[in-house]
Design an enzyme around this catalytic site. Sequence first.
Site, PDB file in Angstrom:
ATOM      1  N   CYS A 107       7.564  -4.950  -4.150  1.00  0.00           N
ATOM      2  CA  CYS A 107       8.046  -6.182  -4.027  1.00  0.00           C
ATOM      3  C   CYS A 107       7.593  -7.089  -5.133  1.00  0.00           C
ATOM      4  O   CYS A 107       7.200  -6.472  -6.267  1.00  0.00           O
ATOM      5  CB  CYS A 107       7.621  -6.711  -2.710  1.00  0.00           C
ATOM      6  SG  CYS A 107       5.746  -7.289  -2.510  1.00  0.00           S
ATOM      7  N   ILE A 147       1.970  -7.566  -3.192  1.00  0.00           N
ATOM      8  CA  ILE A 147       1.169  -8.023  -2.317  1.00  0.00           C
ATOM      9  C   ILE A 147       1.517  -7.911  -0.798  1.00  0.00           C
ATOM     10  O   ILE A 147       0.985  -7.141  -0.027  1.00  0.00           O
ATOM     11  CB  ILE A 147       0.376  -9.714  -2.527  1.00  0.00           C
ATOM     12  CG1 ILE A 147      -0.351  -9.569  -3.961  1.00  0.00           C
ATOM     13  CG2 ILE A 147      -0.474 -10.063  -1.328  1.00  0.00           C
ATOM     14  CD1 ILE A 147      -0.483 -10.907  -4.462  1.00  0.00           C
ATOM     15  N   HIS A 175     -10.789   8.324  -4.373  1.00  0.00           N
ATOM     16  CA  HIS A 175     -11.927   7.708  -3.349  1.00  0.00           C
ATOM     17  C   HIS A 175     -11.295   7.336  -2.035  1.00  0.00           C
ATOM     18  O   HIS A 175     -11.885   7.344  -0.878  1.00  0.00           O
ATOM     19  CB  HIS A 175     -12.601   6.330  -4.063  1.00  0.00           C
ATOM     20  CG  HIS A 175     -13.535   6.951  -5.157  1.00  0.00           C
ATOM     21  ND1 HIS A 175     -14.489   5.729  -5.539  1.00  0.00           N
ATOM     22  CD2 HIS A 175     -13.916   8.220  -5.639  1.00  0.00           C
ATOM     23  CE1 HIS A 175     -15.186   6.673  -6.620  1.00  0.00           C
ATOM     24  NE2 HIS A 175     -14.699   7.644  -6.576  1.00  0.00           N
ATOM     25  N   THR A 186       5.240  -9.266  -5.872  1.00  0.00           N
ATOM     26  CA  THR A 186       3.794  -9.139  -6.288  1.00  0.00           C
ATOM     27  C   THR A 186       3.343  -7.717  -6.106  1.00  0.00           C
ATOM     28  O   THR A 186       2.177  -7.453  -6.735  1.00  0.00           O
ATOM     29  CB  THR A 186       3.123 -10.240  -5.766  1.00  0.00           C
ATOM     30  OG1 THR A 186       3.147 -10.243  -4.338  1.00  0.00           O
ATOM     31  CG2 THR A 186       3.540 -11.705  -6.358  1.00  0.00           C
ATOM     32  N   ASP A 240      12.026  -4.640  -2.269  1.00  0.00           N
ATOM     33  CA  ASP A 240      12.718  -5.738  -1.962  1.00  0.00           C
ATOM     34  C   ASP A 240      13.286  -6.177  -2.927  1.00  0.00           C
ATOM     35  O   ASP A 240      13.286  -5.585  -4.254  1.00  0.00           O
ATOM     36  CB  ASP A 240      11.657  -6.846  -1.235  1.00  0.00           C
ATOM     37  CG  ASP A 240      11.026  -7.715  -2.074  1.00  0.00           C
ATOM     38  OD1 ASP A 240      10.983  -7.369  -3.330  1.00  0.00           O
ATOM     39  OD2 ASP A 240      10.296  -8.572  -1.747  1.00  0.00           O
ATOM     40  N   HIS A 241      13.977  -7.294  -3.081  1.00  0.00           N
ATOM     41  CA  HIS A 241      14.971  -7.682  -4.252  1.00  0.00           C
ATOM     42  C   HIS A 241      14.002  -8.276  -5.279  1.00  0.00           C
ATOM     43  O   HIS A 241      14.655  -8.478  -6.327  1.00  0.00           O
ATOM     44  CB  HIS A 241      15.672  -9.213  -3.826  1.00  0.00           C
ATOM     45  CG  HIS A 241      14.622 -10.244  -2.981  1.00  0.00           C
ATOM     46  ND1 HIS A 241      14.253  -9.980  -1.972  1.00  0.00           N
ATOM     47  CD2 HIS A 241      14.384 -11.355  -3.554  1.00  0.00           C
ATOM     48  CE1 HIS A 241      13.742 -11.020  -1.440  1.00  0.00           C
ATOM     49  NE2 HIS A 241      13.498 -11.720  -2.538  1.00  0.00           N
ATOM     50  N   HIS A 294     -16.433  10.407   0.312  1.00  0.00           N
ATOM     51  CA  HIS A 294     -15.393   9.623   0.442  1.00  0.00           C
ATOM     52  C   HIS A 294     -14.435   9.892   1.530  1.00  0.00           C
ATOM     53  O   HIS A 294     -13.761   9.024   2.221  1.00  0.00           O
ATOM     54  CB  HIS A 294     -14.543   9.839  -0.835  1.00  0.00           C
ATOM     55  CG  HIS A 294     -15.181   9.270  -2.091  1.00  0.00           C
ATOM     56  ND1 HIS A 294     -15.675   7.962  -2.349  1.00  0.00           N
ATOM     57  CD2 HIS A 294     -15.553  10.058  -3.043  1.00  0.00           C
ATOM     58  CE1 HIS A 294     -16.252   7.973  -3.557  1.00  0.00           C
ATOM     59  NE2 HIS A 294     -16.709   9.103  -3.911  1.00  0.00           N
TER      60      HIS A 294
HETATM   61  C1  RB5 Z   1      10.036 -12.298  -2.280  1.00  0.00           C
HETATM   62  O1  RB5 Z   1      10.543 -13.570  -3.088  1.00  0.00           O
HETATM   63  C2  RB5 Z   1       8.553 -12.212  -2.510  1.00  0.00           C
HETATM   64  O2  RB5 Z   1       7.808 -13.082  -1.526  1.00  0.00           O
HETATM   65  C3  RB5 Z   1       7.917 -10.948  -2.269  1.00  0.00           C
HETATM   66  O3  RB5 Z   1       8.444  -9.999  -3.117  1.00  0.00           O
HETATM   67  C4  RB5 Z   1       6.727 -10.694  -2.510  1.00  0.00           C
HETATM   68  O4  RB5 Z   1       6.248 -10.997  -3.880  1.00  0.00           O
HETATM   69  C5  RB5 Z   1       5.519 -10.823  -1.534  1.00  0.00           C
HETATM   70  O5  RB5 Z   1       4.605 -10.706  -1.507  1.00  0.00           O
END
Ligand code: RB5
Length: 147
Positions: free
Chosen positions: A66, A70, A99, A68, A8-9, A134
């Site tokens: 992305c 996450i 694993h 994070t 993503d951005h 595993h």
């Molecule tokens: C985008 O602003 C941000 O939320 C996304 O890149 C990511 O960190 C989400 O988990």
Amino acid sequence: MKITIGCDHGALALKAAVKDVLKEFPDVEVDDVGTYTEDSVDYPDIAEKICAKVTSGESTFGIALCGTGIGISIACNKIHGIRAALCGDVYSAKMSRHHNNANVLAMGGRVTGPGPAGEIVRAFLTEQFDGGRHERRVNKIMALESK
Ligand code: RB5
């Protein structure tokens, strides 16, 4: 082998850095499903594009990025057949292959710098699944998809 990469951005710069690292692997064909600009996009849409290539067998691995790592890793792991590992260190990247037989590597562009990310990618692409006990555990993970 084909690798599908997307971001993503929040991870455009990291995607460019990872693509540079992938040039070190002569047998790797890179499939970049975007995003390509700083315009805001929704990471689940990118996750879906990456994972479709992996679950169809067109790509061996996905790399999902992305801010994070996450959000996109959570999104990837909602897709049947995907085992996405969010990695911020080399040991985790190695173990995700040994694993967990991870088929998607997730990282965060606002968390992991290009140097460590390169080492993580190299580890992910060169380590192998151990199988054995595993495999039993990975099969149990996959069975959770139908519960
Ligand atoms: C985008 O602003 C941000 O939320 C996304 O890149 C990511 O960190 C989400 O988990």
